[in-house]
Design an enzyme around this catalytic site. Structure first.
Site, PDB file in Angstrom:
ATOM      1  N   HIS A 400      33.470  41.584  39.614  1.00  0.00           N
ATOM      2  CA  HIS A 400      34.800  42.030  40.038  1.00  0.00           C
ATOM      3  C   HIS A 400      34.912  43.558  40.062  1.00  0.00           C
ATOM      4  CE1 HIS A 400      36.614  37.939  38.557  1.00  0.00           C
ATOM      5  NE2 HIS A 400      35.887  37.818  39.665  1.00  0.00           N
ATOM      6  N   HIS A 638      33.770  32.274  34.157  1.00  0.00           N
ATOM      7  CA  HIS A 638      33.400  32.699  35.510  1.00  0.00           C
ATOM      8  C   HIS A 638      32.675  34.035  35.519  1.00  0.00           C
ATOM      9  CE1 HIS A 638      36.756  35.504  35.299  1.00  0.00           C
ATOM     10  NE2 HIS A 638      37.623  34.510  35.161  1.00  0.00           N
ATOM     11  N   HIS A 639      32.529  34.680  34.361  1.00  0.00           N
ATOM     12  CA  HIS A 639      31.709  35.879  34.201  1.00  0.00           C
ATOM     13  C   HIS A 639      32.189  37.040  35.074  1.00  0.00           C
ATOM     14  CE1 HIS A 639      29.446  32.635  32.514  1.00  0.00           C
ATOM     15  NE2 HIS A 639      29.057  32.192  33.694  1.00  0.00           N
ATOM     16  N   CYS A 640      33.471  37.098  35.367  1.00  0.00           N
ATOM     17  CA  CYS A 640      34.027  38.139  36.249  1.00  0.00           C
ATOM     18  C   CYS A 640      33.295  38.163  37.584  1.00  0.00           C
ATOM     19  CB  CYS A 640      33.962  39.513  35.580  1.00  0.00           C
ATOM     20  SG  CYS A 640      34.977  39.640  34.103  1.00  0.00           S
ATOM     21  N   ALA A 641      32.939  36.981  38.066  1.00  0.00           N
ATOM     22  CA  ALA A 641      32.256  36.866  39.364  1.00  0.00           C
ATOM     23  C   ALA A 641      32.733  35.596  40.059  1.00  0.00           C
ATOM     24  CB  ALA A 641      30.749  36.848  39.171  1.00  0.00           C
TER      25      ALA A 641
END
Length: 685
Positions: A400, A638-641
């Protein structure tokens, strides 16, 4: 390495006569004259310090404060009993606020009178054995040092036994031990250097294609692929390749050509040999105190390294030393502590530049981390150079932090954001990427390694294509800096960004590399002190790069801590780290895929560190909690993705990620835990 220009104040400090300052600190109360002090130091130096073959003759160090105790017990019995990691082989004198390493003297000939013991560290210590064993054991920490003296050992520095003065000389005491017991050298070499099977790369790794097709991307082949090392790894990695014997190159002493600010300089000590003769993971783990923690009654297994890495003791000690001995604001004062802090901060800039292969320290801008670095480029460079209809190209794999800033600047400038697709294995579709480039492309931004899938992107090709169309190129190195050797000059990117906490350094510090041309054409993005050349009420004039991007007081202490983290990684060797971590990944991949219900997410041919998966019948958060009950830390989410995972039909995955202090045994514990969860034998929920 060139140094950034220093302020007028700091240059004035450097020019002051040394006669205006005492040779030792004002606290010193030595009962001998300066001439006697120099003679004693010269005698000790000639008797004890053994320079390396390439070391130039060194000036004798100055003796420390206080009286000289019997140091034999301190160097052998004291440190062995303490079992802690002393970062020097002998007592540490302190000269003008700077630490100097002084090794123990060689043994005398049989009939020679006893040699004087080395001076005691930091004040008088009549009983050196008690001071060493009781004091350090109680404190539980190693002595700290100043940034001027390179710390070469990861735990203790191993010195070969001194050559006896005569044939009848008594046997020498063993070198200091690291944290914990040190095995016999021969046994260690056999255990870690001869048995290659422990590090063998497994074969027959199966690529597990996700069950969701998206777009027109070609599906992943379901046939097994050979386990081949990525192109950036050394050829045929093995245990033999993971060991080394050459000592690292010594730091260059501060000379007149450098703008060092210390009022009282000391000569660098001779270079000692690094103690890790092989890639000894057990010894390396002893350098990370947090790895001794327990979670839910189980030993901590830290598999969340893609989120942040743990810190070695040398980084912790360096931060403590800064606040105890150097804390001050920088670039703007005429006192000693400001000089120390300024020098340490600018040395950090030099270290970053050297680590990533930048041509000059002026190419390095300190920021809070990768996110702030990308925002700086977006809102400073982008605001000046982007016009309505201009294009920014990113990829579907981005964090992100490499998406949202470009969305924001596109909304402000009217630029168009384009996204290059990926296939079901997580590979960038390079032909589709090239098809998005055109005459209106002004900037390309891409991750080097995907934080969600571990895919290693073809950044050399991305840079080449971006430049072919006249665009600036930014590479997000947050997930590559700790795993892959970086040479920004060879890569050719206009901007390269990373965070210190991803590479065993402190949080809140990172770096933006920019070419001279790219930084020059980028205006300041924040205003304040330090970044200005002159201010009136009508206008302001700014410094050049990198100063114009560092308004206000920077994160001085953590920049200094980052220096030590990068040096630690350099001592181990980035290529050796990459080879070992790849062996861990190749060991874990087929074994995890073999567990019923597991589906691997991200099966690109070239990967680094990350092993994302989902487990049928279980939400990723449930799996993460169940693993935590076993002391295993992984990321679940979501791992900032989110765009990358949604491209694969998912909202979340479980993401273990490895570092060089992880072990094959830890992977086995993790695999058994996942199998129990899959079979319903673990408490999930």
């Amino acid at each position: 390495m060139t140094r950034s220009p220093c302020s007028t104040t700091s240059r004035w400090i450097s020019s002051m006569s040394t006669s205006e300052y005492r040779a030792v600190d004002a606290e010193s109360d030595l009962p001998i004259s300066a001439a006697e002090l120099a003679a004693l130091a010269s005698q000790l130096y000639a008797a004890s310090i053994r320079p390396g073959p390439d070391s130039p003759p060194q000036q004798a160090p100055v003796a420390p404060r206080g009286s000289v105790p019997d140091a034999t017990a301190a160097t052998s019995a004291g440190r062995t009993a303490a079992g802690t990691a002393d970062v020097y082989p002998g007592p540490v004198p302190q000269v003008g606020g700077r630490d100097v390493y002084l090794p123990p003297p060689a043994s005398p000939a049989p009939e020679a009178p006893p040699q004087a013991a080395p001076p005691a560290p930091r004040g008088s210590a009549p009983d050196a054995t008690a001071a060493t064993s009781a004091g350090r054991a109680a404190a539980g920490t190693s002595d700290v040092y100043s940034s001027w003296v390179p710390q070469l050992g990861v735990a203790d520095i191993y010195l070969g036994a001194p050559t006896p003065a005569g044939p009848e000389a008594p046997p020498q005491s063993a070198p200091p031990a690291p944290r914990g017991q040190v095995p016999d050298t021969t046994a260690a070499a056999t255990a870690y250097g001869a048995d290659l099977s422990a590090f063998a790369v497994p074969t027959g790794i199966v690529s597990t294609a996700p069950g969701v097709q998206a777009g027109t991307a070609p599906p992943v082949p379901v046939v097994p692929r050979a386990a081949t090392a990525p192109s950036w790894l050394p050829e045929a990695p093995s245990v033999a390749d993971l060991g080394w014997s050459d000592a690292p190159a010594p730091d260059a002493p501060a000379g007149d050509e450098h703008d060092y600010h210390f009022l009282t300089k000391t000569d660098p000590v001779p270079q000692f040999r690094d103690e890790h003769e092989v890639f000894d993971v057990a010894a390396i783990r002893s350098d990370f105190p947090i790895l001794k923690e327990t979670v839910n009654g189980k030993p901590l297994i830290w598999f969340d390294n893609a989120a942040t890495t743990q810190k070695p003791q040398v980084v912790i000690d360096r931060l403590s030393h800064f606040y105890a001995h150097e804390n001050s604001n920088i670039h703007r004062a005429a006192h000693e502590l400001a000089a120390r802090a300024t020098d340490a901060y600018e040395e950090a800039r030099d270290t970053v530049a050297e680590f990533i292969g930048a041509p000059s320290s002026d190419n390095i801008v300190f920021v809070r981390g990768t996110t702030e670095a990308i925002n700086l480029v977006a809102h400073a460079w982008g605001a000046k150079h982007l016009q309505p209809g201009d294009e920014i190209v990113i990829t579907h794999l981005e964090h992100h932090a490499n998406i949202v800033p470009w969305q924001l600047i596109s909304q402000k400038t009217g630029a168009i954001l384009k996204v290059a697709p990926i296939d079901d294995a997580g590979n960038l579709l390079l032909s589709e990427f090239e098809g998005l480039l055109g005459p209106r492309t002004k900037l390309v931004a891409a991750s080097h390694v995907s934080n969600a899938l571990g895919t290693v992107m073809p950044v050399d090709k991305i840079v080449e294509l971006g430049h072919r169309y006249g665009a600036r190129v930014l590479i997000d190195g947050a997930q590559s800096i700790q795993h892959i050797p970086i040479d920004v000059a060879e890569l050719g990117a206009d901007f390269f960004v990373f965070s210190g906490h991803k590479i065993y350094g402190p949080t809140g510090i990172g770096a933006l590399y920019g070419t001279e041309e790219a930084l020059t054409e980028t205006p300041p993005w924040q205003g304040g002190g330090h970044m200005i050349a002159d201010v009136t009420l009508e206008r302001s004039l700014y410094q050049g790069p990198p100063t114009k991007f560092e308004a206000g007081t920077g994160n001085i202490a953590d920049a200094v801590g980052l220096t030590e983290a990068l040096r630690y990684v350099q001592r181990l060797g980035v290529e050796r780290i990459a080879a070992y971590e790849h062996a861990l990944l190749e060991y874990a991949t087929p074994r995890l895929a073999d567990i019923p219900g597991v589906r691997l997410i991200g099966t690109a041919q070239e990967k680094a560190s990350v092993l994302s998966f989902v487990l049928a019948g279980h939400e990723p958060l449930e799996v993460g909690k169940a693993l935590n009950a076993e002391g295993i830390a992984v990321r679940a989410g979501h791992h900032c993705a989110q765009p990358a995972l949604r491209r694969l039909g998912l909202e979340a995955t479980v993401r273990p990620s490895f570092a060089f202090y992880n072990t094959f045994e830890e992977i086995d514990v993790f695999l058994r835990a996942v199998r129990r969860i899959a079979e319903g034998g673990a408490n999930v929920g």
